[in-house]
Design a protein around this motif. Sequence first.
Motif, PDB file in Angstrom:
ATOM      1  N   LYS A 198       0.813  -1.208   0.000  1.00  0.00           N
ATOM      2  CA  LYS A 198       0.000   0.000   0.000  1.00  0.00           C
ATOM      3  C   LYS A 198       0.856   1.271   0.000  1.00  0.00           C
ATOM      4  CE  LYS A 198      -3.903  -2.122   2.437  1.00  0.00           C
ATOM      5  NZ  LYS A 198      -4.724  -2.108   3.673  1.00  0.00           N
ATOM      6  N   ILE A 199       2.146   1.109   0.229  1.00  0.00           N
ATOM      7  CA  ILE A 199       3.041   2.270   0.236  1.00  0.00           C
ATOM      8  C   ILE A 199       3.545   2.493  -1.188  1.00  0.00           C
ATOM      9  CG2 ILE A 199       5.168   3.239   1.155  1.00  0.00           C
ATOM     10  CD1 ILE A 199       4.821   1.406   3.584  1.00  0.00           C
ATOM     11  N   PRO A 200       3.231   3.624  -1.807  1.00  0.00           N
ATOM     12  CA  PRO A 200       3.652   3.842  -3.193  1.00  0.00           C
ATOM     13  C   PRO A 200       5.149   3.664  -3.413  1.00  0.00           C
ATOM     14  CG  PRO A 200       1.988   5.450  -2.609  1.00  0.00           C
ATOM     15  CD  PRO A 200       2.324   4.705  -1.349  1.00  0.00           C
ATOM     16  N   LEU A 201       5.971   4.029  -2.447  1.00  0.00           N
ATOM     17  CA  LEU A 201       7.418   3.876  -2.616  1.00  0.00           C
ATOM     18  C   LEU A 201       7.907   2.459  -2.330  1.00  0.00           C
ATOM     19  CD1 LEU A 201       8.875   7.245  -1.268  1.00  0.00           C
ATOM     20  CD2 LEU A 201       8.222   6.601  -3.597  1.00  0.00           C
ATOM     21  N   LYS A 202       6.979   1.562  -1.938  1.00  0.00           N
ATOM     22  CA  LYS A 202       7.254   0.123  -1.806  1.00  0.00           C
ATOM     23  C   LYS A 202       8.363  -0.202  -0.801  1.00  0.00           C
ATOM     24  CE  LYS A 202       4.122  -0.672  -4.862  1.00  0.00           C
ATOM     25  NZ  LYS A 202       2.781  -1.054  -4.379  1.00  0.00           N
ATOM     26  N   ARG A 203       8.443   0.593   0.242  1.00  0.00           N
ATOM     27  CA  ARG A 203       9.357   0.265   1.329  1.00  0.00           C
ATOM     28  C   ARG A 203       8.898   0.951   2.599  1.00  0.00           C
ATOM     29  NH1 ARG A 203      12.799   4.211   3.211  1.00  0.00           N
ATOM     30  NH2 ARG A 203      13.248   6.022   1.865  1.00  0.00           N
ATOM     31  N   LEU A 204       9.294   0.384   3.731  1.00  0.00           N
ATOM     32  CA  LEU A 204       9.077   1.060   4.989  1.00  0.00           C
ATOM     33  C   LEU A 204      10.059   2.220   5.105  1.00  0.00           C
ATOM     34  CD1 LEU A 204       8.733  -1.965   7.446  1.00  0.00           C
ATOM     35  CD2 LEU A 204       6.908  -0.665   6.354  1.00  0.00           C
ATOM     36  N   GLY A 205       9.681   3.208   5.868  1.00  0.00           N
ATOM     37  CA  GLY A 205      10.617   4.267   6.155  1.00  0.00           C
ATOM     38  C   GLY A 205      11.662   3.802   7.153  1.00  0.00           C
ATOM     39  N   VAL A 206      12.683   4.605   7.318  1.00  0.00           N
ATOM     40  CA  VAL A 206      13.711   4.357   8.327  1.00  0.00           C
ATOM     41  C   VAL A 206      13.818   5.628   9.164  1.00  0.00           C
ATOM     42  CG1 VAL A 206      14.996   2.673   6.956  1.00  0.00           C
ATOM     43  CG2 VAL A 206      15.537   5.103   6.741  1.00  0.00           C
ATOM     44  N   PRO A 207      14.328   5.514  10.391  1.00  0.00           N
ATOM     45  CA  PRO A 207      14.404   6.697  11.253  1.00  0.00           C
ATOM     46  C   PRO A 207      15.132   7.873  10.619  1.00  0.00           C
ATOM     47  CG  PRO A 207      14.792   4.724  12.543  1.00  0.00           C
ATOM     48  CD  PRO A 207      14.730   4.291  11.105  1.00  0.00           C
ATOM     49  N   GLU A 208      16.127   7.586   9.805  1.00  0.00           N
ATOM     50  CA  GLU A 208      16.870   8.665   9.168  1.00  0.00           C
ATOM     51  C   GLU A 208      15.991   9.502   8.243  1.00  0.00           C
ATOM     52  OE1 GLU A 208      19.523   5.796  10.859  1.00  0.00           O
ATOM     53  OE2 GLU A 208      17.859   5.536   9.452  1.00  0.00           O
ATOM     54  N   ASP A 209      14.951   8.901   7.645  1.00  0.00           N
ATOM     55  CA  ASP A 209      14.029   9.666   6.811  1.00  0.00           C
ATOM     56  C   ASP A 209      13.357  10.765   7.624  1.00  0.00           C
ATOM     57  OD1 ASP A 209      14.437   8.086   4.493  1.00  0.00           O
ATOM     58  OD2 ASP A 209      12.978   6.602   5.192  1.00  0.00           O
ATOM     59  N   ILE A 210      12.960  10.418   8.846  1.00  0.00           N
ATOM     60  CA  ILE A 210      12.282  11.376   9.712  1.00  0.00           C
ATOM     61  C   ILE A 210      13.274  12.402  10.236  1.00  0.00           C
ATOM     62  CG2 ILE A 210      10.741  11.625  11.671  1.00  0.00           C
ATOM     63  CD1 ILE A 210       9.782   9.810   9.271  1.00  0.00           C
ATOM     64  N   ALA A 211      14.453  11.936  10.627  1.00  0.00           N
ATOM     65  CA  ALA A 211      15.473  12.843  11.167  1.00  0.00           C
ATOM     66  C   ALA A 211      15.860  13.909  10.144  1.00  0.00           C
ATOM     67  CB  ALA A 211      16.693  12.039  11.600  1.00  0.00           C
ATOM     68  N   LYS A 212      15.952  13.522   8.882  1.00  0.00           N
ATOM     69  CA  LYS A 212      16.311  14.495   7.843  1.00  0.00           C
ATOM     70  C   LYS A 212      15.203  15.529   7.652  1.00  0.00           C
ATOM     71  CE  LYS A 212      19.487  11.419   5.397  1.00  0.00           C
ATOM     72  NZ  LYS A 212      19.711  10.584   4.190  1.00  0.00           N
ATOM     73  N   ALA A 213      13.947  15.128   7.832  1.00  0.00           N
ATOM     74  CA  ALA A 213      12.850  16.088   7.733  1.00  0.00           C
ATOM     75  C   ALA A 213      12.900  17.074   8.894  1.00  0.00           C
ATOM     76  CB  ALA A 213      11.509  15.351   7.715  1.00  0.00           C
ATOM     77  N   VAL A 214      13.251  16.574  10.084  1.00  0.00           N
ATOM     78  CA  VAL A 214      13.426  17.471  11.230  1.00  0.00           C
ATOM     79  C   VAL A 214      14.531  18.476  10.934  1.00  0.00           C
ATOM     80  CG1 VAL A 214      14.139  17.595  13.646  1.00  0.00           C
ATOM     81  CG2 VAL A 214      12.559  15.804  12.917  1.00  0.00           C
ATOM     82  N   ARG A 215      15.636  17.996  10.414  1.00  0.00           N
ATOM     83  CA  ARG A 215      16.749  18.899  10.098  1.00  0.00           C
ATOM     84  C   ARG A 215      16.333  19.938   9.057  1.00  0.00           C
ATOM     85  NH1 ARG A 215      23.049  17.222   8.643  1.00  0.00           N
ATOM     86  NH2 ARG A 215      23.737  19.341   8.115  1.00  0.00           N
TER      87      ARG A 215
END
Length: 237
Positions: A198-215
Amino acid sequence: MSNGWAIVTGGARRLGKSIALELARAGYNLIIHYNAAQAEAEQTCSEVQSLGREAWAYSADLRDVAAIETMFQTIGERCGTLAVLVNSAADFPRTPIGSISQQTWDDLVALNQRAPFFCAQAAAKLMPEHGVIVNIADVGGEVPWPSFVPYGMTKAALIMMTRGLALALAPNVRVGAVGPGVALLPDGWQEDSNSLNKIPLKRLGVPEDIAKAVRFIVESPYFTGETIFVDGGRRWA
């Protein structure tokens, strides 16, 4: 040269740790808040220090407003000013309708909703200019999950809080939020292949994805009042 001090609540492990390390790479010294995970908090401090930044750990139960106020008083005495607050500490209990007790409700609201507000209120007093507050929301604040209704309500409130504080604290303090999708499964959970599809990008996220958005929010001087959803497009699938 440091960019100043940042505090990440729940910064000892999991997503909070990744955010803390990303901010260290961005040039910030770190205060690692934790509740009970002392050994993990000290390990995170060591990893921050290995990146050339200062770090120290502080334990507080954020469900207690007095403990929050004491924590930020200590930060003021030790650091003087604060550049960044990341409200990351949260609980994510499964709460099927019919099984929710008042104590469960009160604890969830106290940690996920009330604590970020009082942390922000106290932190803003230590941010004389150009401070940044980042709230870790969730796609569950927009997309209803039947087994997590109280949790979703707290995250929806956090998104609204982000908008209100952005107006109330401007222009000296910017306030943004990041809404993760599945970036780090709770201990013991597994994501089935059907959910993954169901995820268009066909993978789970990783914590670094979120951390980079915070940055990104921290380093974007014209960003305030908005929530960035980082879920691989799952909300729209």
